[in-house]
Design an enzyme around this catalytic site. Sequence first.
Site, mmCIF file in Angstrom:
data_model
loop_
_atom_site.group_PDB
_atom_site.id
_atom_site.type_symbol
_atom_site.label_atom_id
_atom_site.label_comp_id
_atom_site.label_asym_id
_atom_site.label_seq_id
_atom_site.Cartn_x
_atom_site.Cartn_y
_atom_site.Cartn_z
ATOM 1 C CE1 TYR A 35 -10.151 -3.168 1.701
ATOM 2 C CE2 TYR A 35 -10.029 -1.778 3.710
ATOM 3 C CZ TYR A 35 -9.496 -2.951 3.160
ATOM 4 O OH TYR A 35 -8.682 -3.563 3.726
ATOM 5 N NE ARG A 36 -5.158 -0.554 3.988
ATOM 6 C CZ ARG A 36 -4.815 -1.562 4.692
ATOM 7 N NH1 ARG A 36 -5.330 -2.708 4.931
ATOM 8 N NH2 ARG A 36 -3.607 -1.521 5.389
ATOM 9 C CE1 TYR B 93 -4.260 -1.623 0.358
ATOM 10 C CE2 TYR B 93 -3.057 -3.093 1.921
ATOM 11 C CZ TYR B 93 -4.410 -2.706 1.087
ATOM 12 O OH TYR B 93 -5.301 -3.720 0.878
HETATM 13 C C1 LIG Z 1 1.449 -10.950 3.601
HETATM 14 C C2 LIG Z 1 0.625 -9.707 3.810
HETATM 15 C C3 LIG Z 1 -0.277 -10.108 4.287
HETATM 16 C C4 LIG Z 1 -1.324 -8.594 4.540
HETATM 17 N N1 LIG Z 1 -2.440 -8.862 5.265
HETATM 18 C C5 LIG Z 1 -3.211 -7.932 5.459
HETATM 19 C C6 LIG Z 1 -4.918 -8.178 6.253
HETATM 20 O O1 LIG Z 1 -4.805 -9.445 6.475
HETATM 21 N N2 LIG Z 1 -5.353 -7.180 6.684
HETATM 22 C C7 LIG Z 1 -4.893 -5.935 6.568
HETATM 23 O O2 LIG Z 1 -5.495 -4.820 6.878
HETATM 24 N N3 LIG Z 1 -3.685 -5.573 5.788
HETATM 25 C C8 LIG Z 1 -2.709 -6.871 5.402
HETATM 26 N N4 LIG Z 1 -1.647 -6.644 4.995
HETATM 27 C C9 LIG Z 1 -1.286 -4.851 4.878
HETATM 28 C C10 LIG Z 1 -0.372 -4.408 5.708
HETATM 29 O O3 LIG Z 1 0.864 -5.151 6.121
HETATM 30 C C11 LIG Z 1 -1.152 -3.981 6.979
HETATM 31 O O4 LIG Z 1 -2.234 -3.335 6.752
HETATM 32 C C12 LIG Z 1 -0.322 -3.318 8.137
HETATM 33 O O5 LIG Z 1 -1.053 -3.605 9.325
HETATM 34 C C13 LIG Z 1 -0.013 -2.033 7.678
HETATM 35 O O6 LIG Z 1 1.121 -1.677 8.126
HETATM 36 P P1 LIG Z 1 1.304 -1.082 9.740
HETATM 37 O O7 LIG Z 1 0.674 -1.522 10.671
HETATM 38 O O8 LIG Z 1 2.802 -0.774 9.884
HETATM 39 O O9 LIG Z 1 0.809 0.407 9.531
HETATM 40 P P2 LIG Z 1 1.542 2.109 9.143
HETATM 41 O O10 LIG Z 1 2.372 1.735 7.899
HETATM 42 O O11 LIG Z 1 2.260 2.452 10.334
HETATM 43 O O12 LIG Z 1 0.406 2.747 8.801
HETATM 44 C C14 LIG Z 1 -0.528 2.699 7.828
HETATM 45 C C15 LIG Z 1 -1.128 4.072 7.266
HETATM 46 O O13 LIG Z 1 -1.761 4.814 8.198
HETATM 47 C C16 LIG Z 1 -1.725 6.314 8.530
HETATM 48 N N5 LIG Z 1 -1.065 6.316 9.869
HETATM 49 C C17 LIG Z 1 -0.277 5.364 10.444
HETATM 50 N N6 LIG Z 1 -0.107 5.961 11.913
HETATM 51 C C18 LIG Z 1 -0.576 7.312 11.953
HETATM 52 C C19 LIG Z 1 -0.929 7.877 13.160
HETATM 53 N N7 LIG Z 1 -0.567 7.589 14.154
HETATM 54 N N8 LIG Z 1 -1.658 9.101 12.911
HETATM 55 C C20 LIG Z 1 -2.356 9.440 11.596
HETATM 56 N N9 LIG Z 1 -1.907 8.533 10.576
HETATM 57 C C21 LIG Z 1 -1.065 7.341 10.635
HETATM 58 C C22 LIG Z 1 -0.437 6.545 7.389
HETATM 59 O O14 LIG Z 1 -1.199 7.024 6.356
HETATM 60 C C23 LIG Z 1 0.223 5.101 7.195
HETATM 61 O O15 LIG Z 1 0.796 5.113 5.721
HETATM 62 C C24 LIG Z 1 -0.920 -7.602 4.399
HETATM 63 C C25 LIG Z 1 0.512 -7.080 3.936
HETATM 64 C C26 LIG Z 1 1.438 -8.566 3.543
HETATM 65 C C27 LIG Z 1 2.497 -8.157 3.026
#
Ligand SMILES: Cc1cc2nc3c(=O)[nH]c(=O)nc-3n(C[C@H](O)[C@H](O)[C@H](O)COP(=O)(O)OP(=O)(O)OC[C@H]3O[C@@H](n4cnc5c(N)ncnc54)[C@H](O)[C@@H]3O)c2cc1C
Length: 512
Positions: free
Chosen positions: A468-469, A93
Amino acid sequence: MNDSIILPEGLTKTAFAKAVEAFRGVVGADNVIVDLDRLVPYAKIMIPEDEKLHQPSAVIIPLSVEHVQSVVSLANQYKTPLWPISTGRNFGYGSAAPATAGQIVLDLRRMNKIIDVDPEMCTALVEPGVTYEQLRNYIEERKLPLWISFPSSGPIVGPVGNTLDRGVGYNRCGEHAANFCGLEVVLPNGELVRTAMGGVKGGSAWQAYRWGYGPWVDGLFAQSNLGIVTKMGLWLMRKPSASKTFTAVWNDLEGAAKGVNVLRNLRLNNVLENSLLGHLLYGVACDVPRNALYKGPGAIPDEVVAEIAKKAGAGIWNSLATLYGTEEQIAVNFKIVKEAFAPTGAIVLSEEEVGPNPVFQHWKGNMTGRPDLSEFGIYNFRGGGGSAWFAPLAPARSEDFKKQVELVKTTLAEFGFDYLGGFLIGGRHMEHVCELAFDRTDPEEMQRAYLCYDKLLQVNAAAGYAVYRTNTAFMNKVADIYGPAQKNLNRTLKRALDPNGIIAPGKSGIFV
Ligand SMILES: Cc1cc2nc3c(=O)[nH]c(=O)nc-3n(C[C@H](O)[C@H](O)[C@H](O)COP(=O)(O)OP(=O)(O)OC[C@H]3O[C@@H](n4cnc5c(N)ncnc54)[C@H](O)[C@@H]3O)c2cc1C
């Protein structure tokens, strides 16, 4: 400062250097990164666009809410945009990199305190840097009867970032946007606000009641750029005395389509509290490299997939769900499930009947509080480090399921990409989550992946569907699909709350 640094839009090198000095005065010199080598992890993306378009100018790593407030005030003064990340692993993403080049990544990973976990109320209060693994370990060490809901990338990502991007998990609390309760937010003017009951002095209902009083503003901070979330309340699942994961299997699209209506109804009747319906190739791709399955031209043909299914003794469409409760409740509900699926032609199998199966175990873990990293194997399928999740949203109906599969699979194949998809049936809606895997090291393939994603958006929009995203390369285009009225409203809110456009310009296609 290196000459090839990409500056925030409109800033001179001298002005940027002054801003960097000021930020260093707040968080310490080591916690403001401008060195290109140290910026590399923040610039690395998997989506089909040039890294330069998302290259940050700097990274600031605050330790406290006060740091964040001071940084935001300085950012207004120096006009330096801030792109907040929590654990920064938004793979497929946009990862940790900003929507546009030159923004400063505000990395909140050092703010990683678990402030409270209440086993009676089944709630938690966490800072942005907390990972799911950290929260799970905390619960396990204290032997608390709680399960967390997490995405399939589980251990290394975190609840604040995932929830703010409206991520999904797989237990009773799997719709994360519906299972957070109370935020603390630094607004673009540096003010601190606690939403809902968090505004009541001496109160203890912050994590108990989502709605507070007056307009419910929490939604303004998800998938948006109107504030920086510094604390989030979470609802957790009480660990049930028993659980039973099962699978329902079809070899034909028609049968699986009937299964969608059954899954929806079972969810609406609260018999099921989670459910997914995945295509065989997605699970296989997490385990086996593509060239071990197929070496011919174009997307892997259906006949080859059918052959893989036959050899593995698996279905082409596989639904997984977990029943929770007491043994008695589960026995009753499993009977209801089997009877409901019977007219669809599904074969319903319990864990014992499935036998040892890593895909089954991975999803069982997702539904019963045990995150693992096995799904990252999907990045070895095609190789080359390219990934873009395409996730259209549809009503949970048989006809929409069939239309979605047809639209997405045909478009992917037109560009030579495989269908690696599945549906998360959330009740009335379903997210159709598809991985567009491509080789980022091959410029032609990367360009093809970009055009493919673009076409996927277009054909879906023409049929009345939207994602949705999305990832940072396509945020403007997706905002256009949702129409000018929503775009104008978002811009009006942005101008009112963040007139200098300091927080995450371009997030969800929203600019000042
Ligand atoms: C193999 C694989 C499987 C996956 N499966 C899933 C799944 O089942 N479900 C799913 O949802 N995703 C999935 N993902 C996508 C992703 O890895 C996750 O959604 C993950 O939780 C997002 O990264 P993060 O938690 O580090 O969030 P971050 O990268 O920290 O945040 C995501 C975004 O939220 C915003 N943000 C973050 N923190 C803040 C803050 N404090 N204040 C304001 N805005 C903020 C920013 O825009 C940021 O880019 C998958 C990815 C992979 C590679």
